[in-house]
Design a protein around this motif. Structure first.
Motif, PDB file in Angstrom:
ATOM      1  N   PRO A 169       0.820  -1.214   0.000  1.00 19.77           N
ATOM      2  CA  PRO A 169       0.000   0.000   0.000  1.00 19.77           C
ATOM      3  C   PRO A 169       0.850   1.260   0.000  1.00 19.77           C
ATOM      4  N   ILE A 170       0.243   2.336  -0.464  1.00 23.07           N
ATOM      5  CA  ILE A 170       0.944   3.615  -0.545  1.00 23.07           C
ATOM      6  C   ILE A 170       0.422   4.571   0.522  1.00 23.07           C
ATOM      7  N   LEU A 171       1.330   5.383   1.037  1.00 20.84           N
ATOM      8  CA  LEU A 171       0.993   6.485   1.925  1.00 20.84           C
ATOM      9  C   LEU A 171       0.910   7.742   1.071  1.00 20.84           C
ATOM     10  N   LYS A 172      -0.227   8.419   1.088  1.00 23.50           N
ATOM     11  CA  LYS A 172      -0.480   9.555   0.201  1.00 23.50           C
ATOM     12  C   LYS A 172      -0.324  10.862   0.973  1.00 23.50           C
ATOM     13  N   VAL A 173       0.520  11.740   0.446  1.00 18.92           N
ATOM     14  CA  VAL A 173       0.862  12.984   1.144  1.00 18.92           C
ATOM     15  C   VAL A 173       0.655  14.165   0.208  1.00 18.92           C
ATOM     16  N   ASN A 174       0.059  15.224   0.737  1.00 15.31           N
ATOM     17  CA  ASN A 174      -0.038  16.499   0.032  1.00 15.31           C
ATOM     18  C   ASN A 174      -0.083  17.603   1.075  1.00 15.31           C
ATOM     19  N   ARG A 200      -4.853  18.135   0.316  1.00 20.43           N
ATOM     20  CA  ARG A 200      -5.692  17.337  -0.575  1.00 20.43           C
ATOM     21  C   ARG A 200      -5.716  15.896  -0.076  1.00 20.43           C
ATOM     22  N   TYR A 201      -4.645  15.498   0.599  1.00 22.82           N
ATOM     23  CA  TYR A 201      -4.613  14.301   1.432  1.00 22.82           C
ATOM     24  C   TYR A 201      -4.357  14.761   2.861  1.00 22.82           C
TER      25      TYR A 201
END
Length: 430
Positions: free
Chosen positions: A337-342, A346-347
């Motif tokens: 799985p990916i960790l989503k960062v913004n 937006r994340y």
């Protein structure tokens, strides 16, 4: 690690079956509920009084499902561990007056739902699915899973420049054909009523959409990929339901109340009574606290300790468009799985969320990856920031890296669905 079963390749086979059986959000929540019922969950109605008994419960509302498991000994201030996902996918949806046509062709009027890759719906064999509302206000699920409609593309002989740039007009070019002759008002509803053994006059409302009838399939030299529809975000709905069921079936009682929140309408902003911007999740969690004799103080304490993993698909690095991706962040299929960062939210992930996710993956024995958008590419968003802002709870955005997001047919690694499910199970078992 909890003593719940570890998911393997059979989970991916189950996902493929789930995708085939869930052509609409309404089907998806019913099928997710069926998975939970096998683990002892029972449906509760919002209009009924709720009790304080331990065990699994779920609420269905339209295309949304909220399910939770109250372990033995949980008090009113016990925090929640929430897996958030969404049930809807971009597609073509039937208009209120559906029967149309031109030049001797009978067609079905459709409206574009969400950020659809329009060209992926061309020249596909399409079925119809969704729900019918009857005169007595009951609903009936519809799943015509055979070639019924088609959006025909213009031949290259009539558009010699098509390979230099295809431009599709939503109103003129996306209307599917389904027969010959003059359109007749009520024709589609009469057809669907006959399919369901109903009288046409009994059908007074509908929420219908098209779907590709091509089933999910293993793909690649070593069958290391899965191609199929609606992975965004039924992949997460299925993983979340399986993870919650596994926690409920395990002998070790979690120290939290694990929750699956599967919302509708994420693809068009979540502003509905079944979307993440609506009150459904907060209402269900509050009622769970109050059913256990809790006060507003208990509610505040529970919320303060609550964490949500917002699980939605993200972008795997595309080998033909590498320049569109952030150079230092290239998520790969089957990499976990990916960790989503913004940083512009937006994340909803921050540094403490990263640490929490890394710890969960380590306990589960699951590899993970980081995702951030290229600075020159606008970033999408999820239910994560909505959940964090609306409920004031810590939220971390994660998911599975896929290709062809918002296509009628998407692609993921065959290992990633069960790697995600193991991660979610470990999170919910805390």
């Amino acid at each position: 690690m909890s003593d719940a079963k570890v998911f393997g390749d059979g989970h991916t086979d189950g996902l493929m079956s789930f995708l085939s059986a869930s052509p609409s959000p309404y089907h998806a929540v019913v099928n997710a509920a069926a998975l939970l019922e096998k683990a002892g969950f029972r449906q509760v109605r919002e209009t009924d009084a709720w009790d304080a008994a331990a065990g699994g419960r779920y609420v269905l509302r339209g295309g949304a499902l909220i399910a939770w498991y109250v372990p033995e000994g949980a008090d009113a201030a016990t925090p929640f561990r929430i897996v958030g996902a969404h049930t809807d996918s971009p597609n073509l949806r039937v208009k209120p007056v559906p029967d149309t046509g031109a030049q001797g062709w009978r067609q079905i009027a459709v409206e574009v739902y969400g950020g659809t890759l329009l060209n992926t719906w061309l020249d596909r064999d399409l079925g119809l699915s969704g729900r019918l509302t009857l005169r007595d206000r009951s609903t009936r699920l519809v799943h015509v899973d055979r070639p019924l409609l088609r959006v025909p593309q213009l031949a290259i002989h009539l558009d010699r420049q098509v390979n230099d740039g295809l431009k599709l007009e939503r109103q003129r070019h996306m209307t599917p054909v389904w027969g010959l002759g003059q359109p007749r008002e009520g024709d589609l509803m009469a057809f669907l009523a006959e399919e369901e053994g109903l009288a046409p006059e009994d059908v007074t409302g509908w929420d219908l959409m098209v779907h590709s009838v091509e089933p999910p399939a293993r793909l690649g030299r070593d069958r290391e990929f899965v191609a199929g529809p609606r992975m965004d975000d039924l992949l997460s709905v299925h993983a979340g339901a399986q993870a919650l069921a596994a926690v409920a079936e395990g002998s070790a009682q979690p120290g939290c109340i694990p929750v699956l929140a599967a919302f509708d309408h994420e693809e068009n902003g979540s502003q509905s009574d079944t979307g993440a911007q609506g009150p459904l999740l907060g209402t269900v969690l509050e009622r769970s606290v109050f059913a256990r004799g809790g006060s507003q103080e208990d509610r505040a304490r529970a919320w303060a300790g609550t964490v949500c993993l917002s699980s939605d698909t993200g972008h795997a690095v595309h080998p033909n468009y590498v320049e569109r991706h952030e150079p230092g962040h290239h998520p790969m299929p089957n990499g976990g799985p990916i960790l989503k960062v913004n940083v512009n939210q937006r994340y909803s992930t921050d540094g403490s969320g990263r640490a929490l996710f890394a710890e969960v993956c380590e306990r589960a024995g699951v590899p993970w990856q980081s995702f951030v958008s290229h600075n020159d590419m606008p970033c999408g968003t999820t239910i994560g920031p909505i959940t964090a802002a609306r409920h004031g709870i810590t939220t971390v955005d994660i998911g599975v890296a896929i290709l062809s997001m918002h296509s009628a047919r998407e692609l993921c690694g065959a290992k990633d669905p069960y790697l995600l499910a193991n991660c979610l199970r470990e999170f919910l078992a805390e």
